[in-house]
Motif scaffolding. Structure first.
Motif, mmCIF file in Angstrom:
data_model
loop_
_atom_site.group_PDB
_atom_site.id
_atom_site.type_symbol
_atom_site.label_atom_id
_atom_site.label_comp_id
_atom_site.label_asym_id
_atom_site.label_seq_id
_atom_site.Cartn_x
_atom_site.Cartn_y
_atom_site.Cartn_z
ATOM 1 N N LEU A 206 0.838 -1.212 0.000
ATOM 2 C CA LEU A 206 0.000 0.000 0.000
ATOM 3 C C LEU A 206 0.869 1.257 0.000
ATOM 4 O O LEU A 206 0.632 2.200 -0.757
ATOM 5 N N VAL A 207 1.894 1.275 0.857
ATOM 6 C CA VAL A 207 2.771 2.447 0.944
ATOM 7 C C VAL A 207 3.561 2.610 -0.355
ATOM 8 O O VAL A 207 3.717 3.714 -0.868
ATOM 9 N N PHE A 208 4.044 1.486 -0.888
ATOM 10 C CA PHE A 208 4.815 1.537 -2.136
ATOM 11 C C PHE A 208 4.003 2.194 -3.244
ATOM 12 O O PHE A 208 4.451 3.142 -3.894
ATOM 13 N N VAL A 209 2.788 1.687 -3.442
ATOM 14 C CA VAL A 209 1.953 2.211 -4.528
ATOM 15 C C VAL A 209 1.657 3.701 -4.302
ATOM 16 O O VAL A 209 1.757 4.517 -5.220
ATOM 17 N N GLY A 210 1.344 4.062 -3.057
ATOM 18 C CA GLY A 210 1.054 5.459 -2.748
ATOM 19 C C GLY A 210 2.250 6.360 -3.017
ATOM 20 O O GLY A 210 2.115 7.430 -3.603
ATOM 21 N N ALA A 211 3.449 5.903 -2.598
ATOM 22 C CA ALA A 211 4.641 6.734 -2.751
ATOM 23 C C ALA A 211 5.044 6.837 -4.223
ATOM 24 O O ALA A 211 5.423 7.898 -4.705
ATOM 25 N N TRP A 212 4.961 5.725 -4.936
ATOM 26 C CA TRP A 212 5.343 5.711 -6.346
ATOM 27 C C TRP A 212 4.434 6.641 -7.155
ATOM 28 O O TRP A 212 4.865 7.310 -8.098
ATOM 29 N N ASN A 213 3.166 6.683 -6.810
ATOM 30 C CA ASN A 213 2.196 7.453 -7.582
ATOM 31 C C ASN A 213 2.068 8.893 -7.125
ATOM 32 O O ASN A 213 1.362 9.682 -7.750
ATOM 33 N N ASP A 214 2.711 9.250 -6.023
ATOM 34 C CA ASP A 214 2.573 10.597 -5.473
ATOM 35 C C ASP A 214 2.962 11.641 -6.520
ATOM 36 O O ASP A 214 3.982 11.513 -7.184
ATOM 37 N N TYR A 215 2.160 12.665 -6.658
ATOM 38 C CA TYR A 215 2.441 13.672 -7.680
ATOM 39 C C TYR A 215 2.481 15.091 -7.115
ATOM 40 O O TYR A 215 3.430 15.837 -7.345
ATOM 41 N N VAL A 216 1.461 15.473 -6.349
ATOM 42 C CA VAL A 216 1.339 16.871 -5.930
ATOM 43 C C VAL A 216 2.423 17.261 -4.931
ATOM 44 O O VAL A 216 3.027 18.329 -5.039
ATOM 45 N N TRP A 217 2.701 16.378 -3.963
ATOM 46 C CA TRP A 217 3.694 16.717 -2.939
ATOM 47 C C TRP A 217 5.103 16.894 -3.517
ATOM 48 O O TRP A 217 5.761 17.914 -3.246
ATOM 49 N N PRO A 218 5.606 15.956 -4.357
ATOM 50 C CA PRO A 218 6.923 16.194 -4.969
ATOM 51 C C PRO A 218 6.962 17.483 -5.786
ATOM 52 O O PRO A 218 7.986 18.162 -5.822
#
Lengths: 280, 301
Positions: A206-218
């Motif tokens: 779950l964390v992996f998918v969330g972090a990999w897909n993160d867009y707005v924060w980066p």
């Protein structure tokens, strides 16, 4: 009897129609990533645009090579891998320890703390990212991996999931080790973690998918282009003129592959039961 | 010495601290305090100020001005209204369609496994990939959908620049990706219903609709409520799709609460104003949580 056959036929027509609807964009993405820009625009609107060109398999990877050299794609790929691993391991470490403490130890104000955790689950990261940005900015953590990762690591929701899981582990397992003189840390790492693989895998995915897909924060934390993860880089690729459709589709495909691998490898840990169990 | 040790052991709080057990809790406690609780407090505090990001030393208290301004800000109202529209377009359709598809393929068979894989495939694409993919597919000039429409003799559609079409189009894209996972949850629930219930109903002469209404629905009510809540909160959190596909346009017609907050906070650097939007958004989340609690309690009877 005849009525039943008609209904079955109808059912399959509906199923196939939905299957086409769900599949055609991904198929088009994959197929277009192997063609030349001219081929794509000539074939657009025809069935041909969904069928790879088998006569020149040796050229399929050319858009990938072009994209990697034109956009420094490997740097962004490496960035994504690096950020994701820090967030995944940080999150598993910090949240499992807290979940274990709340499940097993005599924590003072335990009722209050667990109650507060459940209330905090209501407020996701996205609701306060402006204020988190102010904090990161004041600490001069913009353009650093820590500015990106630290706010993503501590999670009330994952602490809660870990806590629920650890509560189900029989007491006797820990107590016999405790009598043998093992420390709390030893009991946790040598006994509890090995038998809790499913929950670590599920939350890790779950964390992996969330972090990999993160867009707005980066996008907020990084102003230096060389530090962008794939998600941000791939959007820049699409917006950089001239945008070559085959390269864009190659970029989207490369962005998707790690998630696909994670889902295939972790298949048995991603069950609907796992993801809905924390809600009740 | 022995006496002190004994005393520490007897006191719960002291024992927790001196035995080192507190170290298990400390990292998470620190991170959550700094990155969840503190920002929430900041949001409330800033929302009563005119904090401008580039002038952090020149902040003054403005009372409820930011909240009043939201009430008069045409684009803010549009963003809130759009979020409600997204909920209306997406939530009912997503729940109904995922239930519909789940019922069709719940039975375990080889063909159904194929369909399940096909329906699940959008889930592995990230939101950014889905957004860019559909942005290209629905492009007014070179997108495959418009070329296809043209070849059938239909007029090309300006999916993203027509203010009446943009929000429904983005809703469709979100729906397209969202159905997959909800369908899986409902399918697992359907497979848990004992088949003896259906057999008994058949013996009594019940038709398919009666079976669905009296057996299927009551058995999976809990999961339907779960899906409903997850989809509703998820829909209120929409930001990436409109940001990437239309940047909130045309004329703010696709902007959402979070996207508007993001714009005010980053592009215009109005932290005070953005924080007031954060507070209102947090209140909406709290209200949804209350409804959820009520529904779950009812469910448990």
């Amino acid at each position: 009897m005849k009525g039943i056959t008609v209904i079955r036929l109808l059912k399959y027509i509906v199923l196939i129609a939905f299957a086409i609807l769900f599949l055609f964009p991904t198929v088009w993405m994959l197929v277009s990533s192997t063609k030349t820009v001219v081929e794509i625009s000539e074939e657009i609107g025809s069935m041909q645009s969904f069928i790879p060109n088998f006569s020149n398999i040796q050229n399929w990877l050319i858009p990938y090579q072009e994209m990697f050299s034109r956009f420094n794609f490997s740097i962004h790929f490496f960035n994504s891998v690096y950020y994701t691993f820090i967030i995944v391991f940080g999150s598993l470490f910090v949240n499992s320890l807290a979940g274990y403490a709340l499940a097993v130890f005599d924590v003072p104000f335990k009722k209050f703390i667990t109650g507060a955790l459940i209330i905090l689950i209501i407020f996701p990261f996205q609701s306060v990212f402006i204020q988190i940005f102010i904090i990161i900015n004041q600490w001069n953590l913009t353009n650093t991996v820590w500015g990106l990762a630290l706010p993503h690591i501590g999670s009330a929701f994952y602490i809660y999931l870990f806590m629920v899981f650890f509560q189900r582990i029989p007491k006797e397992l820990r107590e016999s080790a405790y009598i043998d003189g093992a420390s709390n840390w030893k009991i946790f790492t040598k006994i509890v973690v090995p038998i809790s693989r499913p929950i670590f895998m599920t939350i890790g995915i779950l964390v992996f998918v969330g972090a990999w897909n993160d867009y707005v924060w980066p996008l907020m934390v990084f102003t230096e282009e060389s530090k962008y993860p794939l998600s941000v880089a791939v959007n820049i690729m699409n917006e950089t003129k001239p945008a070559y459709l085959n390269q864009v589709m190659a970029g989207l495909t490369v962005t998707t592959i790690p998630i696909l691998l994670i889902f295939i490898l972790g298949q048995k840990y991603i069950t609907p039961q796992n993801s809905s169990s924390g809600i009740k | 010495m022995h006496n002190i040790k004994q005393k520490i052991k007897q006191n719960k709080t002291l024992d927790f601290i001196f035995s080192g057990k507190i170290l298990f809790l400390l990292p998470a406690f620190a991170l959550i305090s700094i990155f969840v609780i503190y920002p929430l407090i900041l949001a409330v505090g800033y929302s009563f100020t005119d904090y401008y990001l580039l002038k952090p030393n020149d902040i003054s208290f403005v009372g409820f001005d930011n909240y009043m301004e939201i009430a008069y800000d045409k684009y803010a109202k549009k963003a809130f209204f759009n979020s409600a529209k997204y909920v209306i377009y997406i939530v009912p359709l997503q729940v109904i369609l995922s239930l519909f598809l789940a019922t069709l393929i719940a039975k375990k068979s080889k063909t159904n496994t194929l369909f399940r894989t096909a329906f699940f495939s959008p889930y592995i694409l990230s939101i950014i990939v889905v957004s860019l993919l559909w942005k290209n597919i629905l492009d007014p000039n070179s997108g495959i959908v418009n070329e296809f429409l043209a070849s059938l003799g239909f007029a090309k559609q300006e999916f993203f620049s027509d203010p009446n079409l943009a929000l429904p189009t983005i809703s469709f894209i979100i729906l397209w990706q969202g159905i997959s996972f909800q369908m899986l949850i409902l399918m697992a629930a359907l497979q848990d219903i004992p088949s003896s219930l259906y057999e008994a109903a058949s013996m009594e002469g019940a038709n398919a609709w009666q079976k669905f209404k009296h057996i299927t629905l009551p058995s999976i009510k809990g999961q339907v409520v779960f899906v409903l809540i997850v989809v509703t909160t998820g829909t209120f959190k929409i930001i990436i799709e409109p940001l990437v596909i239309t940047n909130g346009g045309p004329q703010g017609s696709t902007s959402s609460i979070l996207l508007y907050m993001f714009e005010q906070g980053t592009r215009y650097r109005q932290i005070g104003y953005a924080s007031a939007i954060t507070v209102i958004f947090a209140i909406i989340l709290i209200m949804i949580a209350f409804v959820q609690r009520k529904l779950v309690k009812e469910e448990e009877g």
